[in-house]
Design an enzyme around this catalytic site. Structure first.
Site, short mmCIF file in Angstrom:
data_model
loop_
_atom_site.label_atom_id
_atom_site.label_comp_id
_atom_site.label_asym_id
_atom_site.label_seq_id
_atom_site.Cartn_x
_atom_site.Cartn_y
_atom_site.Cartn_z
N ARG A 54 20.99 17.44 -5.62
CA ARG A 54 21.26 16.03 -5.36
C ARG A 54 21.68 15.29 -6.43
NH1 ARG A 54 19.37 15.60 -0.16
NH2 ARG A 54 17.49 17.02 0.16
N HIS B 149 -3.91 -15.67 8.97
CA HIS B 149 -3.19 -14.49 8.76
C HIS B 149 -3.65 -13.14 9.92
CE1 HIS B 149 -1.45 -16.70 5.68
NE2 HIS B 149 -2.12 -16.09 4.85
N LYS C 292 3.13 6.70 4.46
CA LYS C 292 2.29 5.52 4.48
C LYS C 292 2.07 5.06 5.87
CE LYS C 292 5.19 4.33 0.49
NZ LYS C 292 6.37 3.47 -0.05
N PRO D 62 0.81 -1.21 0.00
CA PRO D 62 0.01 -0.15 0.03
C PRO D 62 0.97 1.23 -0.20
CG PRO D 62 -0.84 -1.46 1.77
CD PRO D 62 0.76 -1.91 1.38
N GLU D 63 0.33 2.25 -0.82
CA GLU D 63 1.00 3.36 -1.02
C GLU D 63 0.10 4.41 -0.53
OE1 GLU D 63 3.23 4.11 -4.51
OE2 GLU D 63 3.28 1.95 -5.11
N ARG E 70 14.36 -2.19 -7.41
CA ARG E 70 12.89 -2.24 -7.83
C ARG E 70 12.75 -2.19 -9.10
NH1 ARG E 70 10.36 -0.69 -3.10
NH2 ARG E 70 8.53 -1.38 -3.85
#
Ligand SMILES: [Zn+2]
Length: 271
Positions: free
Chosen positions: A146, A88, A55, A2-3, A255
């Site tokens: 950066r 779960h 989050k 989840p974001e 990723r």
């Protein structure tokens, strides 16, 4: 995982269900899920407010706060029924109205912290990606000069919080920025575009109740619909929706990262 949009949908659903409730029982079925100094939750605390940063879900109680991070597979589910024998279930809060708040988590990485002050946890992450005070100048300052890749920058929750793998790919595609572009090579015009697409992509996903690809469910057990509207994520070797070139998949920071080589050219831009 989840974001921001998924967590925001959960917070919006939890508010009318939980604010004002008294937590009269806390059953911890998987010890590591619940983190507190004493290992238990004092009973009869009232849930005063529910909010979100990045989050993290923050539930302010009459004394202290619960801070929840769903990590990969955590799910909060509200039910009057007894779901104790379901797979779960890691933790159950019993509430004064007879409702139960269940925490399901197949992978067991999710955490519920009980802390005196939520800042102990959420001060470690950067400004929320939908924080109304995130102005253009603030965003430009955050990016600065950066020399890290833009995808790594957006993944690092210490700078800007809330974005994860799916929405970063979507935002960079819509902004026309190659995910490996170093931050200091991103032009002012592209920075401006990036901030506006971050807003657009996240707000749109919240309206679609989030993206359900594997585990994410709303607190009533429903699914999000935003997966139908993804433009680049999970579309490896499929034609780009804009230019019909093939979407590629590479790894950035370990990723899986999707992008269109034509719409997101790898050019070193001069600021
Ligand atoms: Zn394209």
């Amino acid at each position: 995982m989840p974001e921001l949009p998924e967590v925001e949908v959960i917070v919006r659903e939890l508010k009318p269900e939980l604010i004002g409730e008294i937590i009269c029982g806390c059953e911890i079925l998987w010890e590591r899920t619940f983190v507190s100094e004493r290992g238990t939750l004092p009973l009869n605390l009232i849930i005063h407010s529910i909010s979100r940063k990045g989050k993290y879900i923050v539930m302010t109680l009459s004394k202290g706060a619960l801070v929840v991070h769903l990590r990969m597979t955590g799910q909060l589910l509200i039910s009057y029924s007894d779901l104790l024998d379901q797979e779960h279930v890691r933790l159950i809060f019993r509430l004064s109205s007879g409702k139960n708040l269940y925490f399901f988590d197949s992978r067991k990485f999710g955490r519920i912290y009980f802390v005196k002050n939520p800042e102990e946890i959420i001060s470690k992450i950067g400004i929320d990606a939908l924080d109304p005070s995130l102005s253009e100048s603030k965003f430009f300052e955050l990016l600065g000069k950066r020399q890290i890749r833009i995808k790594s920058f957006l993944l690092d929750q210490r700078f800007l919080s809330g974005l994860g793998n799916i929405y970063i790919d979507e935002c960079l595609f819509k902004a026309g920025i190659h995910p490996e572009t170093k931050v200091n090579f991103i032009t002012r015009r592209k920075r401006k575009k990036l901030l506006s697409v971050i807003n657009e992509v996240l707000v749109g996903a919240i309206q679609n109740m989030g993206t359900t690809i594997s585990d994410y469910k709303t607190t009533g057990g429903g699914f999000g619909t935003n997966q139908k509207y993804l433009t680049v994520y999970d579309r490896e070797n499929m034609p780009c929706l804009v230019c019909h070139d093939n979407v590629r998949k590479i790894r950035v920071n370990g990723r899986g990262t999707h992008f269109c080589p034509t719409c997101q050219p790898q050019v070193k831009e001069i600021r």
